[in-house]
Design a protein around this motif. Structure first.
Motif, PDB file in Angstrom:
ATOM      1  N   PHE A  47       0.837  -1.199   0.000  1.00 35.91           N
ATOM      2  CA  PHE A  47       0.000   0.000   0.000  1.00 35.91           C
ATOM      3  C   PHE A  47       0.873   1.251   0.000  1.00 35.91           C
ATOM      4  N   PRO A  48       0.340   2.379  -0.478  1.00 38.83           N
ATOM      5  CA  PRO A  48       1.109   3.633  -0.413  1.00 38.83           C
ATOM      6  C   PRO A  48       1.361   4.047   1.035  1.00 38.83           C
ATOM      7  N   GLU A  49       2.347   4.900   1.218  1.00 44.37           N
ATOM      8  CA  GLU A  49       2.689   5.344   2.568  1.00 44.37           C
ATOM      9  C   GLU A  49       1.507   6.014   3.256  1.00 44.37           C
ATOM     10  N   SER A  50       0.742   6.791   2.493  1.00 44.41           N
ATOM     11  CA  SER A  50      -0.443   7.460   3.042  1.00 44.41           C
ATOM     12  C   SER A  50      -1.648   7.182   2.163  1.00 44.41           C
ATOM     13  N   SER A  51      -2.751   6.803   2.783  1.00 45.15           N
ATOM     14  CA  SER A  51      -4.023   6.660   2.083  1.00 45.15           C
ATOM     15  C   SER A  51      -5.126   7.118   3.022  1.00 45.15           C
ATOM     16  N   TYR A  52      -6.323   7.311   2.469  1.00 48.84           N
ATOM     17  CA  TYR A  52      -7.386   7.973   3.211  1.00 48.84           C
ATOM     18  C   TYR A  52      -8.716   7.275   2.974  1.00 48.84           C
TER      19      TYR A  52
END
Length: 261
Positions: free
Chosen positions: A192-197
């Protein structure tokens, strides 16, 4: 005369990426077609009916879905039913539980609230393995103004423009109990990407594409293609705002389904 039948509430999970939604469609792999196929394999001589709590779109997933199972004769061993069903379902569908319910129970009318999560990331290209779970926007988005925009959907509004194929008798005035954007701490993986929302949204019921169109508008807001005032006006009767974006189905997940009683 009331027909005597046995009714069961079944909870399930599924990853929707390989499926063309919940409902039956000719020559398409759907969730209910796989449930039907499995039931008919296990119980070839029984009459039955499966009624879902709602119809998820193509590629939409569920952590807490449900359907009502109607039978002409009683299931004697519910634990064995779950075990045997799961053995014969594909790996991206899993039954969680089954319980008897009254013949007066209505899985659609007795639904109290549905909570959906829409997972997204932005600013860089994701690992391809993230595609079934997270919608990826390459452009930078203004997350703070998107958070403000999400709050505008809370309450009772006219969502006429937030659906597709609007029919004359559709109830377009709906109440959204909560709507917010938070950092993703629900789904994790090393690719997964470092940050997701997550866009988290809860209400009694939603129209076709409603949540995906809300997400699409928030993305337009984050790109400065729309303003907060335009979103406010879009929720009033007679709005003529033309929505350009329906967010992909693969980012959407039914997180929780609550029933009355």
């Amino acid at each position: 005369m009331k027909i005597n039948r046995f009714c069961y509430l079944v909870r399930l999970q599924y990853l929707g990426f390989r499926f063309s939604g919940w409902q039956l469609q000719p020559k398409q792999r759907t969730i209910v077609s796989m449930l039907n196929k499995t039931f008919e394999f296990l119980f070839p001589d029984r009459t039955y009916k499966i009624l879902g709590a709602g119809r998820t779109d193509a590629k939409v997933s569920s952590l807490d879905g449900a359907f009502e199972l109607f039978l002409g004769e009683e299931l004697k061993d519910l634990d064995s039913f779950i075990l045997d069903f799961n053995k014969n379902l594909p790996s991206d569908i899993r039954l969680l539980s089954i319980e008897p319910v009254s013949q007066d129970f209505n899985i659609i009318k007795d639904s109290k609230t549905k909570e959906y999560f829409y997972f997204f990331s932005f600013g860089c290209k994701n690992h391809p393995f993230s595609a079934p779970f997270i919608t990826n926007y390459i452009e930078d988005l203004n997350l703070e103004i998107m958070k403000q925009g999400a709050e505008l959907f809370i309450g009772r509004h006219d969502f006429s423009i937030y659906t597709a194929g609007l029919k004359p008798n559709t109830k377009t005035v709906r109440t959204i109990e909560s709507c917010c954007i938070e950092k993703n701490d629900i789904l994790t993986a090393n690719f997964f990407p470092e940050s997701s929302y997550i866009l988290k949204i809860e209400g009694k019921g939603f129209m076709r594409y409603q949540i995906r169109m809300i997400m699409g508008v928030l993305v337009q807001l984050g790109k400065s293609e729309l303003t907060l005032n335009q979103i406010k006006l879009s929720l009033e009767p007679g709005s003529d705002l033309k929505l350009k974006t329906i967010a992909p189905g693969s980012g959407l997940l039914l997180n929780q389904l609550k029933f009355n009683g």
